[in-house]
Design a protein around this motif. Structure first.
Motif, short mmCIF file in Angstrom:
data_model
loop_
_atom_site.label_atom_id
_atom_site.label_comp_id
_atom_site.label_asym_id
_atom_site.label_seq_id
_atom_site.Cartn_x
_atom_site.Cartn_y
_atom_site.Cartn_z
N GLN A 276 -14.01 2.67 7.60
CA GLN A 276 -13.12 1.59 8.04
C GLN A 276 -12.61 0.79 6.85
N SER A 277 -13.49 0.53 5.88
CA SER A 277 -13.07 -0.20 4.68
C SER A 277 -12.11 0.63 3.84
N TYR A 278 -12.43 1.92 3.70
CA TYR A 278 -11.52 2.82 2.99
C TYR A 278 -10.18 2.91 3.70
N GLY A 279 -10.24 3.05 5.02
CA GLY A 279 -9.00 3.13 5.81
C GLY A 279 -8.16 1.88 5.68
N ARG A 280 -8.81 0.74 5.54
CA ARG A 280 -8.10 -0.51 5.34
C ARG A 280 -7.32 -0.48 4.02
N SER A 281 -7.90 0.11 2.99
CA SER A 281 -7.21 0.24 1.70
C SER A 281 -5.96 1.09 1.85
N VAL A 282 -6.09 2.20 2.55
CA VAL A 282 -4.94 3.08 2.77
C VAL A 282 -3.85 2.34 3.55
N HIS A 283 -4.27 1.61 4.59
CA HIS A 283 -3.31 0.88 5.41
C HIS A 283 -2.60 -0.20 4.60
N LEU A 284 -3.34 -0.92 3.77
CA LEU A 284 -2.73 -1.97 2.96
C LEU A 284 -1.74 -1.38 1.96
N MET A 285 -2.08 -0.23 1.39
CA MET A 285 -1.15 0.42 0.45
C MET A 285 0.12 0.82 1.18
N ASP A 286 -0.05 1.30 2.40
CA ASP A 286 1.10 1.65 3.24
C ASP A 286 2.00 0.42 3.45
N LEU A 287 1.37 -0.71 3.77
CA LEU A 287 2.13 -1.94 4.01
C LEU A 287 2.83 -2.43 2.74
N LEU A 288 2.18 -2.29 1.60
CA LEU A 288 2.79 -2.70 0.33
C LEU A 288 4.04 -1.88 0.04
N LEU A 289 3.95 -0.58 0.26
CA LEU A 289 5.10 0.28 0.00
C LEU A 289 6.23 0.02 0.98
N GLU A 290 5.88 -0.20 2.24
CA GLU A 290 6.91 -0.50 3.25
C GLU A 290 7.64 -1.81 2.92
N LYS A 291 6.90 -2.79 2.42
CA LYS A 291 7.48 -4.11 2.15
C LYS A 291 8.30 -4.14 0.87
N PHE A 292 7.78 -3.53 -0.19
CA PHE A 292 8.41 -3.68 -1.50
C PHE A 292 9.19 -2.46 -1.97
N CYS A 293 9.03 -1.33 -1.31
CA CYS A 293 9.75 -0.11 -1.69
C CYS A 293 10.52 0.39 -0.48
N THR A 294 11.53 -0.34 -0.11
CA THR A 294 12.24 -0.08 1.16
C THR A 294 13.03 1.22 1.16
N ASP A 295 13.22 1.81 -0.01
CA ASP A 295 13.95 3.08 -0.06
C ASP A 295 13.05 4.28 0.22
N MET A 296 11.74 4.05 0.33
CA MET A 296 10.80 5.15 0.57
C MET A 296 10.73 5.46 2.06
N SER A 297 10.79 6.73 2.39
CA SER A 297 10.65 7.16 3.78
C SER A 297 9.18 7.26 4.15
N THR A 298 8.92 7.49 5.42
CA THR A 298 7.54 7.67 5.87
C THR A 298 6.88 8.83 5.15
N ALA A 299 7.63 9.89 4.96
CA ALA A 299 7.11 11.06 4.24
C ALA A 299 6.83 10.73 2.78
N ASP A 300 7.72 9.93 2.16
CA ASP A 300 7.51 9.52 0.77
C ASP A 300 6.22 8.72 0.62
N ILE A 301 6.01 7.80 1.55
CA ILE A 301 4.81 6.96 1.50
C ILE A 301 3.56 7.80 1.69
N GLN A 302 3.62 8.73 2.62
CA GLN A 302 2.47 9.60 2.85
C GLN A 302 2.17 10.45 1.62
N ASN A 303 3.20 10.98 0.98
CA ASN A 303 3.02 11.76 -0.24
C ASN A 303 2.42 10.90 -1.35
#
Length: 207
Positions: free
Chosen positions: A128-155
């Motif tokens: 759960q703690s590890y998953g929280r890190s992954v989720h937060l990184m996802d949120l950071l990329l969505e917020k500050f790297c708006t040109d990245m697609s869902t696939a880009d973020i996953q990669n």
């Protein structure tokens, strides 16, 4: 069944984890035993078994705590900034890892054995703690790297998180290792955690 108030139980668990961390600063995972951990706690060694069944469970709890601390750093980046360029985001993520040497050291261990020798409920709490890190990184990329697609973020996530496993060995080299590499003809270029992480993030995110 563990006896005592929730506060006492939490306090004793924390004391055991702190003892493990203290030993891990100067000893290897292999050298550390429940007996050694028990020597620097305020209660008898058998009491440890009321909270952790194996040495691996104690290390897993320490690992979880390190992820939780990094999650606080990532949350601060997310909530404390309205806008960041990719370079600025990379700098902040790199700085957050530069301050989490213990997390990186634990990542470089054989996590398979650690997880295999821990009870399911403890492994779930860790994930759960590890998953929280992954989720937060996802949120950071969505917020500050708006040109990245869902696939880009996953990669990005499936590249950067595995990369983290190798940061510690490449940035923390003993004198014995330096001599061995020199004798083997390896021209090793030392980099800090910040430098190595920035190099990876720049390649993954661009500027």
């Amino acid at each position: 069944m563990i006896k005592g108030t929730p506060e006492l139980i939490a306090q004793r668990r924390e004391e055991i984890i702190n003892a493990c961390e203290q030993l891990y600063r100067t000893m290897s995972f292999r050298e550390i035993t429940l007996k050694e951990i028990g020597k620097i706690t305020s209660f008898s060694r058998p009491t440890i078994y009321n909270y952790f069944e194996t040495k691996e469970e104690i290390f897993l709890a320490l690992f979880q705590r390190e992820y939780d601390l990094w999650n606080e750093d990532l949350t601060a980046i997310l909530d404390g900034n309205e806008k960041l360029t990719k370079t600025e985001l990379s700098e902040k993520i790199a700085a957050s890892l530069a301050g989490r040497e213990l997390l990186l050291k634990l990542l470089s261990m054989n996590n398979y054995d650690m997880e295999a020798n821990s009870r399911k409920e403890m492994l779930t709490a860790f994930k759960q703690s590890y998953g929280r890190s992954v989720h937060l990184m996802d949120l950071l990329l969505e917020k500050f790297c708006t040109d990245m697609s869902t696939a880009d973020i996953q990669n990005f996530i499936y590249t950067f998180f595995p990369f983290m496993f190798g940061i510690y060995p490449y940035t923390t080299v003993t004198e014995k290792q330096r001599i061995a590499m020199k004798d083997a003809g390896i021209n090793f270029v030392y980099q800090t955690v910040y430098e190595l992480t920035m190099s990876c993030l720049t390649r993954l995110l661009g500027k």
